[in-house]
Design a protein around this motif. Structure first.
Motif, PDB file in Angstrom:
ATOM      1  N   THR A 126       6.520   9.168  -2.895  1.00  0.00           N
ATOM      2  CA  THR A 126       7.914   9.088  -2.477  1.00  0.00           C
ATOM      3  C   THR A 126       8.144   7.771  -1.756  1.00  0.00           C
ATOM      4  O   THR A 126       7.201   7.085  -1.357  1.00  0.00           O
ATOM      5  CB  THR A 126       8.291  10.266  -1.554  1.00  0.00           C
ATOM      6  OG1 THR A 126       7.446  10.241  -0.398  1.00  0.00           O
ATOM      7  CG2 THR A 126       8.139  11.596  -2.271  1.00  0.00           C
ATOM      8  N   GLY A 127       9.425   7.409  -1.593  1.00  0.00           N
ATOM      9  CA  GLY A 127       9.764   6.169  -0.896  1.00  0.00           C
ATOM     10  C   GLY A 127      10.942   5.478  -1.544  1.00  0.00           C
ATOM     11  O   GLY A 127      11.821   6.118  -2.122  1.00  0.00           O
ATOM     12  N   TRP A 128      10.926   4.154  -1.493  1.00  0.00           N
ATOM     13  CA  TRP A 128      12.022   3.379  -2.051  1.00  0.00           C
ATOM     14  C   TRP A 128      11.578   1.951  -2.338  1.00  0.00           C
ATOM     15  O   TRP A 128      10.539   1.505  -1.852  1.00  0.00           O
ATOM     16  CB  TRP A 128      13.255   3.398  -1.144  1.00  0.00           C
ATOM     17  CG  TRP A 128      12.996   3.044   0.299  1.00  0.00           C
ATOM     18  CD1 TRP A 128      12.770   3.923   1.322  1.00  0.00           C
ATOM     19  CD2 TRP A 128      12.938   1.738   0.880  1.00  0.00           C
ATOM     20  NE1 TRP A 128      12.584   3.245   2.497  1.00  0.00           N
ATOM     21  CE2 TRP A 128      12.681   1.894   2.262  1.00  0.00           C
ATOM     22  CE3 TRP A 128      13.073   0.457   0.380  1.00  0.00           C
ATOM     23  CZ2 TRP A 128      12.559   0.804   3.135  1.00  0.00           C
ATOM     24  CZ3 TRP A 128      12.951  -0.630   1.247  1.00  0.00           C
ATOM     25  CH2 TRP A 128      12.709  -0.447   2.609  1.00  0.00           C
ATOM     26  N   GLY A 168       8.175  11.574   5.810  1.00  0.00           N
ATOM     27  CA  GLY A 168       8.356  12.776   4.994  1.00  0.00           C
ATOM     28  C   GLY A 168       9.448  12.644   3.954  1.00  0.00           C
ATOM     29  O   GLY A 168      10.192  13.591   3.700  1.00  0.00           O
ATOM     30  N   LEU A 169       9.543  11.486   3.326  1.00  0.00           N
ATOM     31  CA  LEU A 169      10.547  11.278   2.280  1.00  0.00           C
ATOM     32  C   LEU A 169      10.292  12.243   1.126  1.00  0.00           C
ATOM     33  O   LEU A 169       9.158  12.662   0.892  1.00  0.00           O
ATOM     34  CB  LEU A 169      10.494   9.830   1.790  1.00  0.00           C
ATOM     35  CG  LEU A 169      10.753   8.768   2.882  1.00  0.00           C
ATOM     36  CD1 LEU A 169      10.525   7.367   2.328  1.00  0.00           C
ATOM     37  CD2 LEU A 169      12.140   8.910   3.451  1.00  0.00           C
ATOM     38  N   ARG A 204       2.103   6.221   5.041  1.00  0.00           N
ATOM     39  CA  ARG A 204       3.238   5.386   4.634  1.00  0.00           C
ATOM     40  C   ARG A 204       2.834   3.927   4.753  1.00  0.00           C
ATOM     41  O   ARG A 204       2.236   3.519   5.763  1.00  0.00           O
ATOM     42  CB  ARG A 204       4.442   5.677   5.539  1.00  0.00           C
ATOM     43  CG  ARG A 204       5.648   4.775   5.312  1.00  0.00           C
ATOM     44  CD  ARG A 204       6.709   5.094   6.351  1.00  0.00           C
ATOM     45  NE  ARG A 204       7.831   4.203   6.312  1.00  0.00           N
ATOM     46  CZ  ARG A 204       9.063   4.572   5.944  1.00  0.00           C
ATOM     47  NH1 ARG A 204       9.307   5.813   5.572  1.00  0.00           N
ATOM     48  NH2 ARG A 204      10.045   3.697   5.940  1.00  0.00           N
ATOM     49  N   ARG A 205       3.160   3.167   3.720  1.00  0.00           N
ATOM     50  CA  ARG A 205       2.931   1.730   3.771  1.00  0.00           C
ATOM     51  C   ARG A 205       4.178   1.008   3.289  1.00  0.00           C
ATOM     52  O   ARG A 205       4.790   1.390   2.290  1.00  0.00           O
ATOM     53  CB  ARG A 205       1.724   1.342   2.914  1.00  0.00           C
ATOM     54  CG  ARG A 205       0.445   1.922   3.479  1.00  0.00           C
ATOM     55  CD  ARG A 205      -0.766   1.073   3.168  1.00  0.00           C
ATOM     56  NE  ARG A 205      -1.924   1.635   3.853  1.00  0.00           N
ATOM     57  CZ  ARG A 205      -2.879   2.340   3.264  1.00  0.00           C
ATOM     58  NH1 ARG A 205      -2.835   2.566   1.970  1.00  0.00           N
ATOM     59  NH2 ARG A 205      -3.898   2.785   3.965  1.00  0.00           N
ATOM     60  N   ARG A 248      12.229 -11.807  -2.472  1.00  0.00           N
ATOM     61  CA  ARG A 248      11.117 -10.857  -2.436  1.00  0.00           C
ATOM     62  C   ARG A 248      11.612  -9.459  -2.786  1.00  0.00           C
ATOM     63  O   ARG A 248      12.802  -9.191  -2.799  1.00  0.00           O
ATOM     64  CB  ARG A 248      10.475 -10.825  -1.047  1.00  0.00           C
ATOM     65  CG  ARG A 248       9.794 -12.109  -0.650  1.00  0.00           C
ATOM     66  CD  ARG A 248       9.171 -12.018   0.718  1.00  0.00           C
ATOM     67  NE  ARG A 248      10.209 -11.789   1.728  1.00  0.00           N
ATOM     68  CZ  ARG A 248       9.966 -11.427   2.981  1.00  0.00           C
ATOM     69  NH1 ARG A 248       8.727 -11.263   3.408  1.00  0.00           N
ATOM     70  NH2 ARG A 248      10.973 -11.229   3.825  1.00  0.00           N
ATOM     71  N   VAL A 249      10.650  -8.573  -3.041  1.00  0.00           N
ATOM     72  CA  VAL A 249      10.917  -7.149  -3.216  1.00  0.00           C
ATOM     73  C   VAL A 249      10.236  -6.427  -2.068  1.00  0.00           C
ATOM     74  O   VAL A 249       9.108  -6.762  -1.696  1.00  0.00           O
ATOM     75  CB  VAL A 249      10.399  -6.639  -4.580  1.00  0.00           C
ATOM     76  CG1 VAL A 249      10.399  -5.124  -4.633  1.00  0.00           C
ATOM     77  CG2 VAL A 249      11.230  -7.212  -5.720  1.00  0.00           C
ATOM     78  N   GLU A 250      10.926  -5.446  -1.487  1.00  0.00           N
ATOM     79  CA  GLU A 250      10.367  -4.618  -0.417  1.00  0.00           C
ATOM     80  C   GLU A 250      10.253  -3.197  -0.939  1.00  0.00           C
ATOM     81  O   GLU A 250      11.165  -2.695  -1.587  1.00  0.00           O
ATOM     82  CB  GLU A 250      11.277  -4.648   0.800  1.00  0.00           C
ATOM     83  CG  GLU A 250      10.788  -3.797   1.951  1.00  0.00           C
ATOM     84  CD  GLU A 250      11.735  -3.831   3.139  1.00  0.00           C
ATOM     85  OE1 GLU A 250      11.257  -3.635   4.257  1.00  0.00           O
ATOM     86  OE2 GLU A 250      12.964  -4.053   2.937  1.00  0.00           O
ATOM     87  N   ALA A 251       9.110  -2.560  -0.667  1.00  0.00           N
ATOM     88  CA  ALA A 251       8.908  -1.172  -1.090  1.00  0.00           C
ATOM     89  C   ALA A 251       8.249  -0.398   0.031  1.00  0.00           C
ATOM     90  O   ALA A 251       7.484  -0.948   0.826  1.00  0.00           O
ATOM     91  CB  ALA A 251       8.036  -1.118  -2.338  1.00  0.00           C
ATOM     92  N   VAL A 252       8.558   0.894   0.080  1.00  0.00           N
ATOM     93  CA  VAL A 252       7.908   1.826   1.000  1.00  0.00           C
ATOM     94  C   VAL A 252       7.314   2.938   0.157  1.00  0.00           C
ATOM     95  O   VAL A 252       8.004   3.518  -0.693  1.00  0.00           O
ATOM     96  CB  VAL A 252       8.914   2.392   2.026  1.00  0.00           C
ATOM     97  CG1 VAL A 252       8.327   3.599   2.746  1.00  0.00           C
ATOM     98  CG2 VAL A 252       9.314   1.322   3.025  1.00  0.00           C
TER      99      VAL A 252
END
Length: 88
Positions: free
Chosen positions: A31-33, A81-82, A3-4, A41-45
């Motif tokens: 997977t993520g969001w 575990g998304l 995960r990052r 800014r934009v945040e992503a996982v």
């Protein structure tokens, strides 16, 4: 599974960044969001295999055609575990 969390700055809001990010991540099995932050800014996982997540981080450095990424910060976190990728 890794995960990052990625923080992207520049002209990244209002240019289709989040929707394109969701589409690309889904195509790659990540997977993520992703979401806009109040400071522009934009945040992503991103969660997936090392190869999948590295490819998404590389994509995030450029984004879609109308974006202009100025900076990107990447932090590794424990995977949760998304099961899907969503726009928040």
């Amino acid at each position: 599974m890794i995960r990052r969390r990625v923080l992207i700055s520049g002209r990244v809001q209002g240019v289709g960044y989040r929707d394109t990010c969701r589409r690309v991540a889904t195509e790659r099995g990540v997977t993520g969001w992703v979401r806009n932050l109040g400071d522009g800014r934009v945040e992503a996982v991103f969660e997936g295999t090392v190869e999948q997540v590295d490819a998404m981080v590389e994509w995030a450095e450029h984004g879609p055609g109308l974006s202009a990424v100025a900076d990107i910060a990447v932090q590794t976190e424990p995977a949760e575990g998304l099961t899907e990728f969503v726009v928040r």
